[in-house]
Design a protein around this motif. Structure first.
Motif, mmCIF file in Angstrom:
data_model
loop_
_atom_site.group_PDB
_atom_site.id
_atom_site.type_symbol
_atom_site.label_atom_id
_atom_site.label_comp_id
_atom_site.label_asym_id
_atom_site.label_seq_id
_atom_site.Cartn_x
_atom_site.Cartn_y
_atom_site.Cartn_z
ATOM 1 N N LEU A 333 0.870 -1.169 0.000
ATOM 2 C CA LEU A 333 0.000 0.000 0.000
ATOM 3 C C LEU A 333 0.907 1.219 0.000
ATOM 4 C CD1 LEU A 333 -1.746 -2.383 1.080
ATOM 5 C CD2 LEU A 333 -2.983 -0.706 2.455
ATOM 6 N N LYS A 334 0.875 1.966 -1.092
ATOM 7 C CA LYS A 334 1.826 3.054 -1.292
ATOM 8 C C LYS A 334 1.902 3.982 -0.084
ATOM 9 C CE LYS A 334 3.092 6.694 -4.556
ATOM 10 N NZ LYS A 334 2.759 7.350 -5.841
ATOM 11 N N ASN A 335 3.131 4.217 0.372
ATOM 12 C CA ASN A 335 3.424 5.113 1.492
ATOM 13 C C ASN A 335 2.763 4.680 2.798
ATOM 14 O OD1 ASN A 335 4.801 6.645 -0.374
ATOM 15 N ND2 ASN A 335 3.246 8.224 -0.510
ATOM 16 N N HIS A 336 2.378 3.413 2.895
ATOM 17 C CA HIS A 336 1.648 3.010 4.099
ATOM 18 C C HIS A 336 2.078 1.669 4.687
ATOM 19 C CE1 HIS A 336 -1.614 2.857 6.962
ATOM 20 N NE2 HIS A 336 -1.954 1.683 6.502
ATOM 21 N N GLY A 337 2.068 0.602 3.883
ATOM 22 C CA GLY A 337 2.398 -0.685 4.476
ATOM 23 C C GLY A 337 2.032 -1.848 3.585
ATOM 24 N N LEU A 338 1.693 -2.986 4.192
ATOM 25 C CA LEU A 338 1.451 -4.230 3.471
ATOM 26 C C LEU A 338 0.103 -4.836 3.841
ATOM 27 C CD1 LEU A 338 4.912 -5.944 4.141
ATOM 28 C CD2 LEU A 338 4.208 -4.876 1.984
ATOM 29 N N THR A 339 -0.525 -5.474 2.855
ATOM 30 C CA THR A 339 -1.652 -6.373 3.095
ATOM 31 C C THR A 339 -1.220 -7.748 2.622
ATOM 32 O OG1 THR A 339 -3.390 -4.695 2.938
ATOM 33 C CG2 THR A 339 -4.004 -6.964 2.439
ATOM 34 N N ARG A 351 5.654 -17.110 6.464
ATOM 35 C CA ARG A 351 6.170 -16.611 5.188
ATOM 36 C C ARG A 351 6.900 -15.283 5.321
ATOM 37 N NH1 ARG A 351 0.874 -16.115 2.854
ATOM 38 N NH2 ARG A 351 1.840 -14.635 1.415
ATOM 39 N N ILE A 352 6.480 -14.430 6.250
ATOM 40 C CA ILE A 352 7.102 -13.105 6.359
ATOM 41 C C ILE A 352 8.229 -13.060 7.373
ATOM 42 C CG2 ILE A 352 4.937 -11.998 5.674
ATOM 43 C CD1 ILE A 352 4.522 -11.149 8.566
ATOM 44 N N ASP A 353 8.444 -14.152 8.067
ATOM 45 C CA ASP A 353 9.481 -14.173 9.107
ATOM 46 C C ASP A 353 10.853 -13.828 8.524
ATOM 47 O OD1 ASP A 353 10.613 -14.622 11.651
ATOM 48 O OD2 ASP A 353 11.168 -16.668 11.075
ATOM 49 N N GLY A 354 11.492 -12.801 9.069
ATOM 50 C CA GLY A 354 12.824 -12.394 8.648
ATOM 51 C C GLY A 354 12.873 -11.557 7.377
ATOM 52 N N LYS A 355 11.709 -11.236 6.796
ATOM 53 C CA LYS A 355 11.685 -10.497 5.528
ATOM 54 C C LYS A 355 11.122 -9.077 5.671
ATOM 55 C CE LYS A 355 10.964 -14.793 2.937
ATOM 56 N NZ LYS A 355 10.065 -15.515 2.009
ATOM 57 N N ILE A 356 10.701 -8.718 6.849
ATOM 58 C CA ILE A 356 10.011 -7.439 7.046
ATOM 59 C C ILE A 356 10.999 -6.283 7.237
ATOM 60 C CG2 ILE A 356 8.508 -6.139 8.616
ATOM 61 C CD1 ILE A 356 7.057 -8.093 6.807
ATOM 62 N N GLN A 357 10.735 -5.172 6.535
ATOM 63 C CA GLN A 357 11.485 -3.934 6.735
ATOM 64 C C GLN A 357 10.596 -2.956 7.491
ATOM 65 O OE1 GLN A 357 12.647 -2.512 2.853
ATOM 66 N NE2 GLN A 357 13.342 -4.524 2.179
ATOM 67 N N ARG A 358 11.078 -2.435 8.589
ATOM 68 C CA ARG A 358 10.240 -1.583 9.434
ATOM 69 C C ARG A 358 9.930 -0.249 8.761
ATOM 70 N NH1 ARG A 358 12.051 0.249 14.092
ATOM 71 N NH2 ARG A 358 10.231 -0.070 15.392
ATOM 72 N N GLN A 359 10.814 0.240 7.908
ATOM 73 C CA GLN A 359 10.622 1.559 7.289
ATOM 74 C C GLN A 359 9.911 1.401 5.957
ATOM 75 O OE1 GLN A 359 11.618 4.368 9.034
ATOM 76 N NE2 GLN A 359 10.345 5.460 7.557
ATOM 77 N N VAL A 360 8.819 2.131 5.793
ATOM 78 C CA VAL A 360 8.070 2.131 4.529
ATOM 79 C C VAL A 360 8.656 3.177 3.604
ATOM 80 C CG1 VAL A 360 5.815 2.465 3.459
ATOM 81 C CG2 VAL A 360 5.981 1.367 5.708
ATOM 82 N N PRO A 361 9.019 2.835 2.373
ATOM 83 C CA PRO A 361 9.537 3.847 1.440
ATOM 84 C C PRO A 361 8.448 4.829 1.047
ATOM 85 C CG PRO A 361 9.170 1.766 0.309
ATOM 86 C CD PRO A 361 8.953 1.493 1.758
ATOM 87 N N MET A 362 8.814 6.118 0.932
ATOM 88 C CA MET A 362 7.869 7.166 0.586
ATOM 89 C C MET A 362 8.109 7.635 -0.852
ATOM 90 S SD MET A 362 5.973 7.556 3.200
ATOM 91 C CE MET A 362 6.091 6.467 4.628
#
Length: 363
Positions: A333-339, A351-362
């Protein structure tokens, strides 16, 4: 009819130029300008100053307010400097204009979607600038929010204390909490005073800033979902921490929530409309998780529609539909996060274990 107005005072030559250019541009694109502030307006451009940062008094929930504020000098941290004005003006968006030497930067800010910018120098194509502003704001201003709930006290008695699905939801809430994600794409609590944080909670009708939400199918298109603004690590009470979502009433534009009798229910997450659309179309989807974080190599929405809008829900549903396996999709979701969809909550977290980036690109 698409309607807009300009409110407040353009008290500098630049703002007067901007005021006139925005009025001409929106009018040329089919918006009807109205100076009758007693009627319901779809888009309001509210000109404020640091000393006079007054909210526009909305006549309807659907009115989208963009406050416009002008500053000068070097900005060390645009979030810290600008966000208090967004909150104090009770706006959906803040157009924060900064002049530094010969460059004017227009920052677009909103509590959930983060920050993006347009740069302008004297001599640049004026019409291109105004069209860029229009292209940023028009889809958001006309989007349809689904934030009202229709609470129906008809939850079957065997579900008053939950079931195996709510137990899974509660355990997954603990996992979500352990991920230590930000409540927004940046640490907003570091940029707002306690007073401004209270104002934010009041404006958006939430009990606290959320770092995401999660749901799991119960049967057919009905699903259990975490309520808005709760502690995900301690979800226990049915009708307050965990809600039974029955569907979406298009006529009343409300999320239908089934709750036990004699309980004061919490509001459903604004993302409930998005989850409902996905469950309705894809029977193989058993769970959905939304987080304010990012992953590499994913498809993402092109427009940062506000959360809780039909437009965002339809866009995400379309991207899920286009995935090779909609039951195991990761959508940005642009500038917001993931679904993230999955066959189960366990499937998603594995599936997402170890793949998450805390900072969302703007962008």
């Amino acid at each position: 009819m698409k309607t807009f107005t300009l409110h407040g005072t353009a008290n500098t030559s630049f703002l007067q130029w901007l005021y006139a250019g925005l009025k001409d541009t929106f009018s040329a694109q089919g918006f009807h300008f109205s100076d009758n502030h007693e009627e319901v307006i779809q888009l309001v451009l509210n000109f404020v100053t640091p000393d006079e940062c007054r909210p526009y008094r909305r006549k309807a929930q659907a009115t989208f307010v963009v406050s416009v504020l002008e500053t000068e000098g070097t900005i060390d941290n645009v979030f810290k400097e600008a966000y208090p004005y967004l909150i104090r003006s009770l706006s959906n968006h803040l157009l924060y204009i900064n002049h530094d030497n010969d460059v004017t930067t227009l920052y677009f800010l909103t509590p959930e979607q983060g920050c993006y910018r347009i740069e302008y120098k004297k001599g640049d194509d004026e019409q291109r600038l105004f069209k860029a502003i229009y292209d940023r704001l028009e889809p958001l201003a006309l989007s349809q929010l689904v934030i009202n709930n229709d609470f129906q006290y008809d939850l079957p008695k065997p579900l008053w204390k939950g079931d195996s699905v709510t137990n899974q939801l509660s355990e997954s809430g603990k996992k979500l909490d352990e991920m230590d994600l930000l409540p927004a794409p940046f640490p907003i609590d570091q940029y707002l005073t306690p007073r401004d944080m209270r104002q934010l909670h009041k404006l958006y009708g939430i009990g606290g800033l959320s770092y995401g939400n999660l749901s799991a199918r119960q049967e057919n298109n009905n699903f259990w979902m975490s309520a808005s603004g709760i502690d995900k690590s301690n979800m226990k009470t049915i009708g307050q921490d965990i809600l039974y979502i029955k569907g979406y009433n298009e006529i009343n534009n409300q999320i239908e929530v089934s709750v036990p009798p004699e309980i004061a229910p919490k509001r459903a997450s604004v993302d409930a409309i998005e989850h409902w659309m996905i469950y309705k179309e894809h029977p193989e989807v058993g769970a959905i998780v939304h987080i304010h974080a990012w992953m590499d190599g994913i498809k993402a929405t092109e427009i940062n529609y506000p959360c809780g809008t039909v437009e965002l829900a339809k866009t995400v549903a379309q991207l899920v539909r286009e995935e090779e396996n909609p039951a195991r999709a990761v959508i940005g979701l642009k500038n917001h996060g993931l679904t993230i969809t999955g066959t189960s909550l366990e499937d998603i977290f594995n599936r997402i274990d170890g793949k998450i980036q805390r900072q969302v690109p703007m962008h």
